[in-house]
Design an enzyme around this catalytic site. Sequence first.
Site, PDB file in Angstrom:
ATOM      1  CG  HIS A  15      -5.478   2.286   5.545  1.00 21.45           C
ATOM      2  ND1 HIS A  15      -5.139   3.166   5.868  1.00 21.45           N
ATOM      3  CD2 HIS A  15      -4.441   1.384   4.675  1.00 21.45           C
ATOM      4  CE1 HIS A  15      -3.841   2.911   6.876  1.00 21.45           C
ATOM      5  NE2 HIS A  15      -3.787   1.699   5.765  1.00 21.45           N
ATOM      6  CG  ASN A  47      -1.533   1.054   0.959  1.00 19.87           C
ATOM      7  OD1 ASN A  47      -2.265   1.673   0.147  1.00 19.87           O
ATOM      8  ND2 ASN A  47      -2.387   1.587   2.728  1.00 19.87           N
TER       9      ASN A  47
HETATM   10  P1  13P Z   1       3.158   0.761   7.535  1.00 20.29           P
HETATM   11  O1  13P Z   1       4.023  -0.826   7.065  1.00 20.29           O
HETATM   12  O2  13P Z   1       3.830   1.411   6.952  1.00 20.29           O
HETATM   13  O3  13P Z   1       3.011   0.449   8.764  1.00 20.29           O
HETATM   14  O4  13P Z   1       1.520   0.380   6.470  1.00 20.29           O
HETATM   15  C1  13P Z   1       0.914  -0.380   7.371  1.00 20.29           C
HETATM   16  C2  13P Z   1      -0.058  -0.053   6.281  1.00 20.29           C
HETATM   17  O5  13P Z   1      -1.681   1.005   7.036  1.00 20.29           O
HETATM   18  C3  13P Z   1      -0.508  -0.595   5.278  1.00 20.29           C
HETATM   19  O6  13P Z   1      -1.995  -0.800   5.315  1.00 20.29           O
END
Ligand code: 13P
Length: 251
Positions: free
Chosen positions: A95, A9
């Site tokens: 999200h 993401n």
């Molecule tokens: P990080 O891997 O940067 O902690 O982000 C996780 C996330 O929100 C993926 O959608």
Amino acid sequence: MRKHVIAGNWKMNKVLSEAEAFLENISGKVPENEKVEAIVCAAFPFLPALVEKAKGTKVKIAAQNMHFEESGAFTGEVSPVMLHDIGVTHVVLGHSERREYFAETDETVNKKVHAAMKHGLIPIVCVGETLKQREANETMSVVETQVKEALKGLSPDQIGKTIIAYEPIWAIGTGKTASSSDANEVCAHIRKVVGEIASKETADKIIIQYGGSVKPANIDELLSQPDIDGALVGGASLEAESFLQLVEAGA
Ligand code: 13P
């Protein structure tokens, strides 16, 4: 046997040339076996170019959000019809950043999940508790409610096609990862809930990812857990090399 689904993401990062260079870097290197699926979740303006670049590779392209209506007077929004039309296959819904900053609710997530299903998109539904909720021992009930509300009204068959991403909010972008056993415990609970609202067969089939500071150094440990079927990765998905390492760990 469930496959591993590794989704990067990118959030609001990269410009077009960087997005295209990333796909060029990974093309031909993503393992071809059936054990792993690689998805890149990019910002709207890059989607058509990335879908084009990903043709003939194993990489799928996802959006990070969408509206639930098919078309109409919703200035600034993007519909499931538009995403499907350009060849996007998956869409991240609910999200925590969208819930926190853009007023996404369980109700709108549910509408979006139905709309995604109707238009042939696979939703990646994000759920997860805040630090305060974890400390108050509310993790399981918070996550259970989010899962039930998001999947409300779907058939068992549709639920089986959904991907759920368990992302504890306190672990996102903080460098703090839930221990693999804590993460697995919540994912196992989500699977149990799916069994109750759909069927045992659906629960055995549904892909449940963990997200929150996943990186090459901790992916093996997370994927070794029985109820963790992949990862939704932010920071560590921005570099082609580390994204590839994550995908290779799933193969
Ligand atoms: P990080 O891997 O940067 O902690 O982000 C996780 C996330 O929100 C993926 O959608």
